[in-house]
Design an enzyme around this catalytic site. Structure first.
Site, mmCIF file in Angstrom:
data_model
loop_
_atom_site.group_PDB
_atom_site.id
_atom_site.type_symbol
_atom_site.label_atom_id
_atom_site.label_comp_id
_atom_site.label_asym_id
_atom_site.label_seq_id
_atom_site.Cartn_x
_atom_site.Cartn_y
_atom_site.Cartn_z
ATOM 1 C CD GLU A 125 78.839 75.479 94.503
ATOM 2 O OE1 GLU A 125 78.578 74.303 94.828
ATOM 3 O OE2 GLU A 125 79.478 76.255 95.206
ATOM 4 C CB ALA A 266 80.943 65.049 94.736
ATOM 5 C CG MET A 267 76.680 70.012 92.913
ATOM 6 S SD MET A 267 77.578 71.486 93.505
ATOM 7 C CE MET A 267 76.259 72.315 94.373
ATOM 8 C CD GLU A 268 77.669 71.842 97.762
ATOM 9 O OE1 GLU A 268 78.468 71.192 97.044
ATOM 10 O OE2 GLU A 268 77.835 73.043 98.037
ATOM 11 C CG ASN A 269 73.167 69.019 93.164
ATOM 12 O OD1 ASN A 269 73.512 70.137 92.830
ATOM 13 N ND2 ASN A 269 73.705 67.915 92.658
ATOM 14 C CG HIS A 301 83.351 68.136 101.110
ATOM 15 N ND1 HIS A 301 84.252 69.008 101.674
ATOM 16 C CD2 HIS A 301 82.663 68.862 100.195
ATOM 17 C CE1 HIS A 301 84.127 70.201 101.128
ATOM 18 N NE2 HIS A 301 83.161 70.140 100.219
ATOM 19 C CD GLU A 302 80.376 67.159 97.714
ATOM 20 O OE1 GLU A 302 79.616 68.146 97.792
ATOM 21 O OE2 GLU A 302 81.580 67.263 97.384
ATOM 22 C CG HIS A 305 78.705 71.144 101.181
ATOM 23 N ND1 HIS A 305 79.132 72.362 101.651
ATOM 24 C CD2 HIS A 305 79.610 70.772 100.227
ATOM 25 C CE1 HIS A 305 80.256 72.713 101.009
ATOM 26 N NE2 HIS A 305 80.567 71.763 100.149
ATOM 27 C CD GLU A 324 82.686 74.316 98.939
ATOM 28 O OE1 GLU A 324 83.139 73.313 99.535
ATOM 29 O OE2 GLU A 324 81.672 74.254 98.201
HETATM 30 N N1 B3K Z 1 80.394 72.767 95.791
HETATM 31 C C1 B3K Z 1 80.949 71.914 94.777
HETATM 32 C C2 B3K Z 1 81.899 72.611 93.876
HETATM 33 C C3 B3K Z 1 81.266 73.337 92.766
HETATM 34 C C4 B3K Z 1 82.310 73.826 91.790
HETATM 35 C C5 B3K Z 1 81.734 74.705 90.738
HETATM 36 N N2 B3K Z 1 82.709 75.045 89.723
HETATM 37 C C6 B3K Z 1 81.605 70.719 95.369
HETATM 38 C C7 B3K Z 1 82.049 70.845 96.774
HETATM 39 O O1 B3K Z 1 82.876 71.654 97.124
HETATM 40 O O2 B3K Z 1 81.539 70.143 97.591
HETATM 41 ZN ZN ZN Z 2 82.341 71.654 99.144
#
Ligand code: B3K
Ligand code: ZN
Length: 896
Positions: A125, A266-269, A301-302, A305, A324
């Site tokens: 992302e 962090a990232m919600e993959n 949060h993650e 998502h 978000e």
């Molecule tokens: N969705 C990601 C953020 C990605 C940022 C890309 N530059 C984390 C979050 O908001 O949970």
């Molecule tokens: Zn987020």
């Protein structure tokens, strides 16, 4: 287009559905740091809902093309460009195979596939997937993915991707493979892989409906002792989402992986969240109470998502706040619930105050500058620049307003309808608003303006008491004041504002509220629906002139202008039944005093303080009926940055002088009370990260910090030294060190040196703690003999400094440029020259991080003329030298 050409502006109004859809994606990776080969097999078909296109245009960046095939036959009619690849004259439906390669070892941008500490990670992302393989890299293209990872077995024993592990085994030459399948359709930005030497803390739980789930927190082996809190936070998140929203974990397995090189939190993959180590690793020795709370919030949060973002995703990046803003709201509610139960209003208020502080300090500032944009932006050059306070924090406030209008049950109905309608889809902010409106039988057409208008609304309040008629009228007027040009362009009309109000009698009790036309009084807090430019609300049966408690619990993200007297603010601080407004009254009182003093300091006049603030603060400090965490928040002065923004011309030096003066006055006048608060709030025994214990530590350490301001800080030095030596947790150790640094700056004596050296030696092997060591020094007060910039410059040469690691860059450079205003804005411009050097250096390594740093000067026009000129010069130097779209968008908007 090369990055140095005129940047393309992407506009929301230009949205068109993709010409092709990709139903399935099969990826095969041969993981090698310097050249990873990726074979991608896509089932593609023309989109019946889009205009016909002969050619398939795919996005791709920094990729080496190896070959293409259609339906298994090599295909030559392919053109590669710098930003993608075109497959000419394609049939209506076909299987496309593309083979390419990338260089993860050389990838310092931390977007796409990269190497950190010898392991492989991805960040896709917003647009990183195109740095891995060619694709329709946009969120409205959703596909099911299967992924095969092949790598050396010794170097990369663990191979992870999204979804479920369906096969693994050995290959010749000491290699092995793992095959993963994600049963849920997803956009490419949610793809992830991880490969390397990692270990996991594991737990098996049953979901609400009784299905077994495997939870894992993956880290480097030496960090396994710091994973328990993240695991607990994950379990709490799963339970909370089941209870509050009826949402269950949909995969058999949920993984969190920590990486030390990461651009954001962090990232919600899908099923494979990748986290900055800062938001995973914690034990009492290394992490503070704030770290523990942040980890819980980010893990939540993650995880949240998974439904708000992944199951229902965004149609395009203009809709970013759809996921978000909503997910921040969910994590705020989760943290509030964790800090004292969903029903404990006082505990919830503490969290609310913290969130509003951030909003007002950061989002209001953003809204007042050149980057101002609506919650749903209209255009962007680089989407990564729009992961902003407005999209996240104001977006969350917009979601919160639905709950304020419809109550928790009405909000839940809206959420249920949203999932019923849109599960598995890529949708818009309008779709969310319609679900809320339809589920509650309300017309929310006007509410749309919260998504399309930028700037912070201002509400002017006037009141009138009619003794004969026993009525009290409250007149509200809304507008935007004089915000930035960027914001003004978007403003079309009045907003639909939920304005919560209470009326307080002379004894401090809430009055029952009855509006004109109502048969009887209902409740003591009323949410007025304020929808016109000006509106008057009249309360009846009011026996004596009341005191209004306005915008209770901060019911809308606005500024309220009302002319309270100092005695009225002191009264509200002592009596308001709304804890948020108690805090707010104290902040108003302090802000008023501080701004008056800053004006005197700017004019070179001597500083002198009234008694109002001292006596109000003294009452709070000694009021045992208030929780320690509330007292800590109420006794904390507004930040220098926030105060400077309230001035007609920001003058950081004057604000610093005023704030230091007030801190010293409060320290001196209340010395005995601070010492008593210190003693009464020690937390003996084993460390516990509970909100209660954290509240005691917070108040105790605030007392210590005030005591360090005394002309003779001997008490603070004694207490801090003992606290440092005896500490069994990082909260106390770091607070002690901070107090020593403060006393050192005040006295010019080396009282912090021993602790500073000890701290480094003790935690040399803990990067997150060494970040604190850098950050404490970057934010310390400077002296005439040693301005902080010199310390910072020296630390840039320290062996442990590394510009490529975003956490380390943030701990030193960002801390100085964004969190030490008095030193950063030194009159000689040295801070700005340093800033420009670092933005330029980072631009070549990591444009996303560079752009964040670039933003620290965006409000330059609001400063005093002498500073303004120096800031402009620094911005112009950066504008002339940087190459990335990211930084150029920021500096060009700032200079426009
Ligand atoms: N969705 C990601 C953020 C990605 C940022 C890309 N530059 C984390 C979050 O908001 O949970
Ligand atoms: Zn987020």
């Amino acid at each position: 287009m090369s990055d140095t050409a005129t940047p393309t502006v992407i506009r929301r109004e230009d949205y068109a559905p993709p010409a092709f859809l990709i139903d399935t994606v099969d990826l095969e990776f041969d993981l090698v740091p310097e050249r990873t080969v990726v074979k991608s097999t896509l089932r593609v078909r023309r989109n019946p809902a889009a205009r016909h296109a002969d050619n398939l245009e795919l996005m791709g960046e920094q990729l080496e093309f190896i070959g293409a095939a259609i339906d298994g036959t090599p295909y030559e009619h392919v053109r590669t460009q710098e930003h993608g690849l075109t497959v000419l004259n394609v049939p209506d439906a076909f299987t496309l195979t593309l083979t390419g390669a990338c260089d993860p070892a050389a990838n310092t941008t931390l977007s796409g596939l990269y190497v950190s500490s010898g392991n492989f990670f991805t960040q896709c992302e917003a647009e990183g997937f195109r740095r891995i393989t060619w694709f329709l890299d946009r969120p409205d293209v959703m596909s099911t993915f299967t992924v095969t990872l092949r790598a050396d077995k010794t170097q990369y024993p663990v191979l992870l991707s999204n979804g479920n592990l369906i096969e693994e085994g050995d290959l010749p030459d000491n290699r092995h493979f793992a095959k993963w399948e994600d049963p849920f359709r997803k956009p490419s930005y949610l793809f992830a892989l991880v490969a390397g030497k990692l270990v996991a803390l594991e737990e098996r739980i049953q979901s609400g409906s009784g299905k077994e789930k495997l939870l894992q927190v993956w880290v480097e082996p030496h960090d396994l002792d710091k994973t328990r809190h993240a695991m607990d936070s994950l379990i709490h998140s799963i339970r909370w989402d089941e209870q509050r929203f009826g949402l269950e974990l949909d995969l058999d397995r949920f993984m969190i992986v920590a990486v030390s090189d990461f651009n954001m939190g962090a990232m919600e993959n899908k099923g494979l969240n990748i986290f900055n180590t800062k938001y995973v690793l914690a034990n009492p020795e290394t992490a503070t109470d704030v770290d523990f709370a942040n980890i819980e919030a980010v893990v939540g949060h993650e995880y949240f998502h998974n439904w708000t973002g992944n199951r229902v995703t965004c149609r395009d990046w203009f809709q970013l706040s759809l996921k978000e803003g909503l997910t921040v709201f969910r994590d705020q509610e989760f943290s509030a619930a964790m800090s004292g139960g969903d029903e404990n209003e006082a505990a919830r208020a503490t969290k609310r105050i913290e969130d509003v502080r951030v909003l007002r300090q950061m989002q209001f500032a953003e809204d007042a500058g050149p980057m101002a944009h609506p919650v749903r932006p209209e255009s962007y050059v680089e989407i990564n620049n729009f992961y902003t306070m407005t999209v996240y924090e104001k977006g969350s406030e917009v979601v919160r307003m639905y709950q304020t209008l419809f109550g928790r049950d009405g909000f839940r109905k809206g959420m249920d309808l949203y999932f019923q309608r849109h599960d598995g889809q890529a949708v818009t902010c309008d779709d969310f608003r319609r679900a809320m409106a339809d589920a509650n039988g309300r017309d929310l057409a006007q509410f749309e303006r919260w998504y399309s208008q930028a700037g912070t609304p201002r509400i002017a309040v006037t009141t009138r008491y009619d003794e004969a008629a026993r009525t009290y009228s409250v007149t509200l007027s809304q507008g935007y004041g004089n915000g930035s040009a960027a914001a003004r362009e978007t403003q079309k009309g009045p907003l639909h504002i939920p304005f919560a109000i209470g009326l307080i009698d002379a004894n401090g009790a809430d009055l029952p509220l009855r509006l004109e036309g109502e048969a009887s009084a209902q409740g003591t807090t009323r949410v007025l629906e304020f929808t016109e430019t000006q509106q008057t609300f009249t309360f009846v049966d009011v026996a004596a002139r009341p005191l209004p408690s306005l915008l209770r619990n901060f019911s809308a993200p606005v500024i309220v202008d009302y002319d309270y007297g100092n005695d009225e603010l002191a009264f509200l601080l002592a009596h308001d039944s709304d804890p948020f407004n108690r805090w707010e009254a104290g902040q108003r009182l302090a802000t008023r005093e501080l701004l008056a003093l800053a004006a005197r300091a700017a004019a070179g006049q001597p500083l002198q303080m009234s008694d109002a603030l001292v006596s109000a603060f003294s009452r709070v400090l000694t009021d045992a009926s208030l929780s320690p965490s509330f007292r800590e928040l109420a006794l904390m002065l507004p930040s220098e940055t926030y105060l400077a923004e309230q001035m007609s011309e920001s003058d950081p030096a004057a604000v610093h002088a005023a704030r230091q003066f007030v801190r010293k006055q409060l320290a001196t006048a209340l010395k005995a009370d601070w010492l008593a608060a210190y003693e009464r709030n020690v937390t003996p025994g084993a460390y516990e990260p509970t909100p209660e214990a954290a509240g005691h530590r917070g108040l105790k350490n605030l007392a210590l910090s005030y005591l360090s301001e005394l002309d003779d800080p001997a008490d603070a030095v004694r207490l801090a030294t003992a606290q440092y030596d005896a500490a069994n947790n990082m909260t106390d150790r770091a607070a002690a060190l901070s107090a020593l640094l403060n006393a050192q700056a005040a006295t010019g004596r080396d009282v912090a040196r021993a602790a500073l050296e000890d701290f480094y030696a003790r935690f040399e092997k803990e990067p997150l703690v060494i970040d604190k060591w850098f950050s404490l020094q970057a934010t310390q007060r400077g002296t005439a003999e040693r301005p902080t910039i010199e310390t910072v410059r020296a630390l840039m040469r320290h062996a442990a400094f590394n510009l490529k690691n975003p956490n380390r860059a943030r701990s030193l450079i960002f801390s100085f440029c964004a969190a030490n205003p008095a030193q950063f804005h030194a009159a000689d411009g040295s801070g700005y020259a340093f800033w420009a050097d670092q933005v330029i250096a980072l631009d070549a390594l990591n444009p996303q991080v560079a752009a964040r740093l670039a933003r620290t000067l965006e409000l330059w026009r609001r400063f005093t003329p002498a500073l303004r000129d120096k800031m402009r010069a620094a911005l112009e130097r950066v504008a002339a030298e940087v190459k990335s779209r990211d930084v150029r968008e920021i500096v060009e908007k700032a200079l426009a």
